[in-house]
Design an enzyme around this catalytic site. Structure first.
Site, short mmCIF file in Angstrom:
data_model
loop_
_atom_site.label_atom_id
_atom_site.label_comp_id
_atom_site.label_asym_id
_atom_site.label_seq_id
_atom_site.Cartn_x
_atom_site.Cartn_y
_atom_site.Cartn_z
N HIS A 66 -41.34 10.57 21.85
CA HIS A 66 -41.85 11.86 21.35
C HIS A 66 -43.27 12.15 21.87
CE1 HIS A 66 -43.73 9.39 18.04
NE2 HIS A 66 -44.69 10.29 18.19
N SER B 255 -49.25 6.95 18.11
CA SER B 255 -47.84 6.82 18.49
C SER B 255 -47.72 6.20 19.87
CB SER B 255 -47.19 8.20 18.50
OG SER B 255 -47.13 8.73 17.20
N ASP C 49 -36.70 6.15 20.40
CA ASP C 49 -38.06 6.71 20.50
C ASP C 49 -38.93 5.86 21.45
OD1 ASP C 49 -40.02 8.58 20.05
OD2 ASP C 49 -40.81 7.59 18.28
#
Length: 525
Positions: free
Chosen positions: A68, A188, A104
């Site tokens: 993402h 992230s 992810d």
């Protein structure tokens, strides 16, 4: 009374099990391979950051991050992706190699010349508890520091936060680790590290916190990461060794040395007792033998003396009767018997013969007391096997090593080791790795070890400058070992108090008829 109670409390606390803590040096070493992943846009005249996340190196030119983080760039061909290292180099562009939205995860390749130290991935199963560290570039920290657009593209050290594992659970169709190490937007794709700085997960998202609820965060498990890397032919460094601190290792080494010393003292006492008993037995046997020989010699001498007297009487009687032949025979026999009697008397074993025979019996009779191993003094060709129980490894290879040791400190007839205070060592400062290694060899115990210091780029530059100031002497040069020992202090004085890794090997003399082993890593460097 109060002081006694306080002392008792301190003692009790000292005896309680301690919670294992992450080693800051290991977290710092892992942070060298952590990068800021920046999505870049342009208006035709200048570039600007659109968003950013975090990534980390799994190979010198390969970066892992969250899918993402780069999703926007994948959907818009006007956007590009760059990575900004924590130290040294400027930003470099990357291109996506593989993206897996289900887990992810995304894999990026550096298109320029930048090379990064790859992080080690924990090879054991996901832990259920323990302290962890999250490393990355949270946006709230950037805002708090007042960083502007230009600062995003400048190398900055990542932010480190600590927490604990709360469990492993499936989430969003992939295996994840639940933990409490604070992360925010921008973290992230960054690594979640264990106490030894090994990757146990890829930070992905956090749980919503409402009405004062505790905050929890999720990281993609290595059960997802490792198959993803294998699928993309990435040969990542994986290590499944127990995570132990050097303090624990040093304490274990002290206990081992004390135990070996105690065993050696007991063995020495047992050998001394055996030697005493052997001497006692040898003395009894020697006394019995020597006294028996003395008595036999004296008895035989007495008999010969009597024979000499009798033969002399026969000779005397024959002379009186003018029997010349009998007189000659009797006289000769009397002389020989008397001479033999005197020789037996004076050559009989003395009391001192007992001590000589005891010494000969207890020393094996050949006066030899040295080692029967021809390679014990200089080592010869050594084959060294890795000892995991005495080592701390976070990412280094542990192949067995082979080398030919000489008592002058020369290895493989070409590499000189230095000596300081009786310790043999060789300092290695490579140009293609951000790590300094110190190889050591102890001929007395045949122990070879390597201490590895994982340094920042600036620290490595200083170490290389110090190393370039001297040229190691060749094997066989006058005072080579002592000279090199002094030269190497210029590098060792720049190193941290403790290494990140310690590899210990136990060496044995290699059989003469065995085939040569060609290790991937040599102690000679």
């Amino acid at each position: 009374m109060r002081s006694k109670l306080l002392s008792l409390c301190v003692l009790i606390l000292a005896l309680l099990p301690q919670i294992a803590k992450a080693d800051p040096a290991d977290i710092d070493a892992a942070a060298r391979g952590v990068v800021r992943v920046v999505i870049i846009g342009t208006d035709g005249r200048e570039v600007y950051p659109v968003s950013h996340g975090t990534g980390f190196a799994v190979a010198p030119d390969m970066i892992v991050t969250n899918a993402h983080v780069v999703r926007e760039a994948l959907l818009d061909d006007t956007l590009t992706i760059a990575v900004v290292p924590s130290d040294g180099d400027k930003a470099e562009y990357v291109r996506p190699i593989s993206v897996d939205p289900r887990s992810d995860l995304a894999l990026l390749r550096i298109t320029g010349e930048m090379r990064l130290p790859a992080l080690t991935i924990a090879g054991s199963a996901d832990p259920d508890s323990g302290e962890v560290s999250a490393v990355g570039y949270p946006m709230n920290v950037d805002r708090a520091q007042g960083l502007d657009i230009g600062d995003i593209f400048r190398p900055q050290p990542p932010v480190k936060s600590r927490g604990f594992i709360s469990g492993a659970r499936p989430s969003r169709q992939f295996d994840s680790i639940l933990h409490t190490a604070p992360i925010a937007r921008g973290n992230s794709g960054g690594p979640l590290l264990d106490g030894c700085g090994r990757v146990i997960g890829v930070n992905s998202f956090g749980a919503d916190s409402e009405a004062g609820d505790a905050e929890f965060y999720f990281a993609v498990s290595t059960r997802e990461l490792l198959p993803f890397l294998r699928k993309n032919n990435v040969d990542a460094t994986v290590n499944a060794s127990p995570c132990r601190s050097l303090a624990e290792l040093d304490a274990s080494e002290r206990e081992r040395m004390l135990r070996e010393q105690s065993e050696a003292r007991q063995a020495m006492a047992a050998r001394a007792d055996e030697q005493r008993q052997a001497r006692d037995r040898a003395r009894l046997e020697a006394e019995f033998a020597v006294l028996g020989e003395r008595e036999n010699s004296m008895a035989l001498a007495f008999l010969l003396f009597l024979l000499a007297g009798g033969a002399g009487a026969v000779a005397w009687h024959a002379r009186q009767n003018e029997e010349e032949r009998r007189m000659m025979i009797g006289g000769t026999l009397a002389g020989l018997a008397l001479l033999s009697s005197l020789l037996l008397w004076f050559l009989r074993p003395g009391v001192e013969e007992i001590d000589r025979r005891v010494a000969a019996a207890t020393q094996g009779g050949d006066g030899s007391s040295g080692s029967t191993d021809p390679d014990a003094a200089d080592g010869g060709t050594m084959l060294c096997s890795f000892v995991e129980s005495r080592s701390r490894v976070t990412g280094a290879r542990t192949d067995d090593v082979e080398f030919a040791w000489q008592d002058s400190g020369c290895v493989n007839e070409r590499t000189q080791y230095g000596v300081v205070a009786g310790e043999w060592s060789r300092v290695l400062v490579p140009d293609d790795e951000e790590a300094v290694s110190i190889n050591r060899y102890d001929p007395a115990t045949r122990t070879f070890s390597t201490d590895r210091y994982l340094l920042s780029r600036s620290a490595m530059s200083a170490a290389r400058e110090a190393r370039d100031k001297y040229s190691p002497p060749q094997c066989g040069a006058d005072n080579a070992a002592a000279s090199l020992g002094d030269m190497q202090t210029g590098v060792t004085s720049l190193l941290p108090p403790r290494p990140n890794e310690r590899l210990v090997y136990q060496c044995e003399a290699k059989p003469a008829d065995s085939q040569a082993i060609k290790p991937l890593a040599s102690p000679a460097g």
